[in-house]
Design a protein around this motif. Structure first.
Motif, short mmCIF file in Angstrom:
data_model
loop_
_atom_site.label_atom_id
_atom_site.label_comp_id
_atom_site.label_asym_id
_atom_site.label_seq_id
_atom_site.Cartn_x
_atom_site.Cartn_y
_atom_site.Cartn_z
N CYS A 54 8.78 -23.28 74.18
CA CYS A 54 8.19 -22.14 72.96
C CYS A 54 7.52 -22.31 71.53
O CYS A 54 8.58 -23.24 70.95
CB CYS A 54 9.09 -21.34 72.66
SG CYS A 54 9.38 -19.26 72.07
N THR A 55 6.22 -21.67 71.86
CA THR A 55 5.79 -21.79 70.25
C THR A 55 5.08 -20.63 69.77
O THR A 55 4.84 -20.73 69.01
CB THR A 55 4.07 -23.28 70.34
OG1 THR A 55 3.42 -22.16 71.90
CG2 THR A 55 4.67 -24.30 70.85
N ARG A 56 6.00 -19.40 70.36
CA ARG A 56 5.69 -18.60 70.19
C ARG A 56 6.03 -18.81 68.54
O ARG A 56 5.17 -17.54 67.60
CB ARG A 56 6.55 -17.32 70.32
CG ARG A 56 6.15 -17.33 71.87
CD ARG A 56 7.12 -16.56 72.73
NE ARG A 56 6.82 -15.92 74.13
CZ ARG A 56 7.12 -17.09 75.00
NH1 ARG A 56 7.76 -18.28 74.85
NH2 ARG A 56 6.63 -17.16 76.16
N CYS A 57 7.37 -19.16 67.69
CA CYS A 57 7.29 -18.47 66.33
C CYS A 57 7.48 -20.38 65.51
O CYS A 57 7.46 -20.92 66.25
CB CYS A 57 8.77 -17.71 65.80
SG CYS A 57 10.07 -18.89 66.21
N LEU A 59 9.72 -21.85 64.01
CA LEU A 59 10.66 -22.53 64.42
C LEU A 59 11.05 -23.52 64.88
O LEU A 59 11.57 -24.35 65.21
CB LEU A 59 11.71 -21.55 64.80
CG LEU A 59 12.27 -20.52 63.70
CD1 LEU A 59 13.28 -19.77 63.87
CD2 LEU A 59 12.37 -20.93 62.20
N HIS A 60 9.66 -23.68 65.64
CA HIS A 60 9.62 -24.40 67.17
C HIS A 60 9.26 -26.29 66.82
O HIS A 60 9.60 -26.98 66.94
CB HIS A 60 8.18 -24.43 68.27
CG HIS A 60 7.49 -24.36 67.50
ND1 HIS A 60 6.80 -23.28 67.17
CD2 HIS A 60 6.31 -25.38 67.73
CE1 HIS A 60 5.13 -24.57 66.77
NE2 HIS A 60 4.97 -25.02 67.54
N ARG A 63 12.40 -28.18 66.08
CA ARG A 63 13.08 -28.19 66.55
C ARG A 63 12.98 -29.48 67.56
O ARG A 63 12.27 -30.38 67.80
CB ARG A 63 12.84 -27.27 67.84
CG ARG A 63 12.90 -27.45 69.57
CD ARG A 63 12.61 -26.31 69.94
NE ARG A 63 11.41 -26.50 71.01
CZ ARG A 63 10.69 -25.92 71.07
NH1 ARG A 63 11.21 -24.69 70.60
NH2 ARG A 63 9.56 -26.26 72.00
N VAL A 129 17.80 -16.31 67.59
CA VAL A 129 16.69 -17.51 67.52
C VAL A 129 17.45 -18.12 68.22
O VAL A 129 17.93 -19.18 68.02
CB VAL A 129 15.91 -17.67 66.05
CG1 VAL A 129 15.53 -16.25 66.10
CG2 VAL A 129 17.06 -18.39 65.41
N CYS A 147 12.20 -13.97 68.66
CA CYS A 147 12.80 -14.63 69.61
C CYS A 147 13.85 -13.67 70.25
O CYS A 147 14.11 -13.93 71.02
CB CYS A 147 13.56 -15.18 68.90
SG CYS A 147 13.58 -17.03 70.06
S1 SF4 Z 1 13.13 -19.53 67.82
FE1 SF4 Z 1 12.71 -18.57 69.76
S2 SF4 Z 1 10.22 -17.94 69.32
FE2 SF4 Z 1 10.79 -19.49 67.63
S3 SF4 Z 1 10.06 -21.26 68.73
FE3 SF4 Z 1 12.28 -20.75 69.40
S4 SF4 Z 1 12.59 -20.19 71.33
FE4 SF4 Z 1 10.34 -19.69 70.69
#
Ligand code: SF4
Length: 230
Positions: A54-57, A59-60, A63, A129, A147
């Protein structure tokens, strides 16, 4: 408009008592159903697959490992925390650091004292999240919203008898509003018809001056355990 935004808009109309809406281009009155929180036939593996890499927000970017959730997929009780910390980010499992060890003790010791045969593996544990916020900061509202759709799907699939929100962030994500734990704890709330109790996040309880909060957290947990397992 996203399905979640549409749902909130329709919930707003429903709370006002409006059940039927006119479509601009249609003569008949259209009764609009609220869209489901989860796709039909949803499952935890499917949610994990949908999250993907996931790169939707934002925070990725920091990670190491995405932290989806752990425990019994048919759990009667689900604990929801805020987001992964350093240990969780390294292992990809929620609540494995010091706060996680305290949560395990709280669950297992309280259950044992109350005569309830319950281990950590019997409940389900996840966060609002799934990726670690930098410097363990509180997730931003847009990150929680993005998330949160996965958290909502997890809860919709598991359908626990009760949810325990750990800390203000989880409480805000699930209940909306601005109230913190002190105002919300000690009584039952609801998340989409599922009873929900709010208590302190274990990392808050690790601070030495929070003895009173510790006692209150144990009371909240006792209440949740008896409600779910009696
Ligand atoms: S926090 Fe959730 S929405 Fe954001 S990148 Fe990670 S999995 Fe994706």
């Amino acid at each position: 408009m996203s399905p979640d935004a549409l749902r909130r808009q329709l919930e707003y109309y429903r709370d006002l008592g409006i059940k039927d809406l006119y479509r601009k281009d249609a003569i008949p009155i259209v009764n609009i159903e609220l869209p489901g929180l989860a796709p039909t036939g949803d499952s935890l593996p499917r949610i994990l697959k949908d999250i993907g890499d996931c790169t939707r927000c934002r925070l990725h970017t920091g990670r190491n490992k995405l932290v989806f959730g752990v425990g019994n997929p048919q759990a009667k009780l689900v604990f929801v925390g805020e987001g992964p910390g350093a240990d969780e980010d390294a292992q990809g499992i929620p609540f494995v650091g010091r706060a996680g060890q305290l949560l395990t003790q709280m669950i297992e010791n309280t259950a044992a004292k109350e005569g309830i045969p319950l281990k950590r593996a019997d409940v389900y544990i996840c966060n609002v999240v799934k990726c670690r916020p930098p410097e363990n900061r509180t997730p931003e509202p847009d990150e929680m919203e993005t998330c949160g759709q996965f958290l909502f799907r997890q809860l919709s699939v598991i359908q626990p008898k009760a949810i325990c929100a750990l800390g203000s962030t989880a409480a805000k994500a699930l209940l909306g509003g601005k109230d913190g734990v002190t105002r919300l704890r000690g009584k039952w709330h609801k998340w989409h018809d599922i009873p929900l109790i709010v208590t302190f996040h274990p990392s808050y309880l690790l601070r030495p001056y929070n003895q009173n909060a510790k006692r209150e957290a144990w009371e909240d947990l006792k209440k949740a355990l008896h409600f779910v397992y009696d």
